[in-house]
Design an enzyme around this catalytic site. Structure first.
Site, PDB file in Angstrom:
ATOM      1  N   GLU A   1     -45.252 -34.318  23.123  1.00 59.97           N
ATOM      2  CA  GLU A   1     -44.941 -34.851  24.466  1.00 59.97           C
ATOM      3  C   GLU A   1     -46.186 -35.472  25.101  1.00 59.97           C
ATOM      4  OE1 GLU A   1     -43.158 -32.155  27.480  1.00 59.97           O
ATOM      5  OE2 GLU A   1     -44.379 -33.288  28.898  1.00 59.97           O
TER       6      GLU A   1
ATOM      7  N   CYS B   1     -35.829 -36.548  26.657  1.00 61.88           N
ATOM      8  CA  CYS B   1     -35.306 -35.818  27.811  1.00 61.88           C
ATOM      9  C   CYS B   1     -35.521 -36.662  29.075  1.00 61.88           C
ATOM     10  CB  CYS B   1     -36.035 -34.485  27.945  1.00 61.88           C
ATOM     11  SG  CYS B   1     -35.535 -33.570  29.418  1.00 61.88           S
TER      12      CYS B   1
ATOM     13  N   SER C   1     -44.981 -21.665  18.550  1.00 63.16           N
ATOM     14  CA  SER C   1     -44.441 -22.419  19.688  1.00 63.16           C
ATOM     15  C   SER C   1     -45.359 -22.253  20.893  1.00 63.16           C
ATOM     16  CB  SER C   1     -43.029 -21.908  20.008  1.00 63.16           C
ATOM     17  OG  SER C   1     -42.731 -22.138  21.357  1.00 63.16           O
TER      18      SER C   1
ATOM     19  N   ASN D   1     -44.924 -23.195  24.001  1.00 64.83           N
ATOM     20  CA  ASN D   1     -44.309 -22.732  25.255  1.00 64.83           C
ATOM     21  C   ASN D   1     -43.990 -21.243  25.210  1.00 64.83           C
ATOM     22  OD1 ASN D   1     -41.227 -22.338  24.956  1.00 64.83           O
ATOM     23  ND2 ASN D   1     -41.557 -24.274  23.918  1.00 64.83           N
TER      24      ASN D   1
ATOM     25  N   THR E   1     -44.589 -31.125  30.776  1.00 65.47           N
ATOM     26  CA  THR E   1     -43.430 -30.556  31.486  1.00 65.47           C
ATOM     27  C   THR E   1     -43.313 -29.033  31.377  1.00 65.47           C
ATOM     28  OG1 THR E   1     -42.074 -30.990  29.538  1.00 65.47           O
ATOM     29  CG2 THR E   1     -42.027 -32.644  31.300  1.00 65.47           C
TER      30      THR E   1
HETATM   31  S1  SF4 Z   1     -38.959 -28.533  28.728  1.00 66.01           S
HETATM   32 FE1  SF4 Z   1     -38.069 -29.656  30.448  1.00 66.01          FE
HETATM   33  S2  SF4 Z   1     -38.725 -31.749  30.207  1.00 66.01           S
HETATM   34 FE2  SF4 Z   1     -39.146 -30.734  28.278  1.00 66.01          FE
HETATM   35  S3  SF4 Z   1     -37.320 -31.160  27.060  1.00 66.01           S
HETATM   36 FE3  SF4 Z   1     -36.964 -29.231  28.086  1.00 66.01          FE
HETATM   37  S4  SF4 Z   1     -35.867 -29.753  30.003  1.00 66.01           S
HETATM   38 FE4  SF4 Z   1     -36.797 -31.614  29.179  1.00 66.01          FE
END
Ligand code: SF4
Length: 289
Positions: free
Chosen positions: A132, A102, A224, A226, A168
């Protein structure tokens, strides 16, 4: 509330983030162009329904480069990105490589790289071991650390020069709370808020809508990170929050009485799963059911 929506609102930002969407479109385009096999280094997304559907098309997630046996295929680097050292290993394989990192993760690589080359330590606020974060550590010149939150930050030794960055998908409050602690421990510091814009938007929208809701339903994989973070954020705003993977976990008792229901989802949840949940919730709220 309209009769049609039955008091149910779906977060406009729910579902795949732009980075994940782009990586999925990339592998599908490669497959459609006749590239075979398409390997991805690790799953593109932590969602079994999606990885199964990709697998059925011959798009295979591999754990190690040794598993990319057919060198006439193509290897895709997923949205999370990888370390520079791993990038070299990938290049040395001698097969076609498509980098789907990304651009917003690449931006973080550049921020870390810039300050690390000026002698700064790097402190990453994120989940140690997350792909990440592993990639980010690769840019720290071996001077990177990861903390999940304030408790771990408090235990850190002092720093001469430190650049504080975020995974991120990090929660903004956590990032700034950690930064405040580190500021006290460092002679020189940089606070680089590298949380990506789509994540910031999602968090803002969640905060605004969840506090108005009587029930929040967070849709996404139980593994997950997030989605779990999103559910936690919602729990600060709304008394009743349920986290489900699919519509099959919803029953009438859960959704009949709350006046306003807000449905949101992690960045790895496909839109069709969110729609299925919303459809079931609206159906169960009908008097006649
Ligand atoms: S969360 Fe944000 S930085 Fe991570 S892949 Fe998705 S858009 Fe890209």
């Amino acid at each position: 509330m309209t009769d049609k929506d039955k008091g149910v609102t779906i977060a406009p930002s729910a579902g795949f983030c732009p980075g994940v969407k782009k990586a999925i479109e990339c592998v599908l385009a490669l497959e459609a162009a006749g590239k075979k096999p398409v390997y991805t280094i690790g799953p593109l997304i932590h969602n079994k329904q999606v990885t199964d559907a990709l697998e059925a098309k011959g798009i295979r997630a591999i754990d190690t480069l040794g598993q990319a046996e057919d060198k006439s295929g193509v290897l895709v680097i997923r949205a999370h990105g990888i370390t520079p050292a791993f990038q070299q290993e990938v290049a040395a394989l001698g097969m076609e490589v498509v980098d789907s990192t990304c651009p917003l993760v690449k931006k973080v690589h550049n921020v870390i790289d810039h300050y690390a080359k000026e002698g700064y330590d790097t402190l990453i606020v994120g989940d140690a071991g997350h792909a990440e974060v592993v990639g980010l550590l690769g840019y720290t010149q071996g001077k990177g650390r990861v903390v999940a939150g304030v408790e771990e930050a408090q235990k850190l030794p002092p720093f001469d020069k430190v650049n504080i960055v975020a995974q991120t998908t990090q929660k903004e409050e956590t990032f700034y709370a950690v930064a405040e602690i580190i500021k006290q421990k460092a002679k020189v510091y940089r606070v680089s808020n590298t949380i990506c814009e789509p994540t910031k938007q999602r968090q803002k929208e969640t905060r605004d809508q969840a506090k108005e809701a009587d029930l929040v339903i967070v849709v996404g994989g139980k593994h997950s990170a997030n989605t779990a973070r999103l559910a936690k954020l919602c729990a600060q705003m709304c008394k009743i929050v349920i986290h489900v993977e699919s519509e099959t976990e919803i029953n009438k008792d859960m959704v009949f009485t709350p006046k306003k229901i807000f449905i949101t989802a992690g960045a790895s949840t496909p839109n069709w799963v969110i729609e299925d949940v919303a459809r079931r919730v609206r159906y169960l709220r009908e008097d006649k059911v």
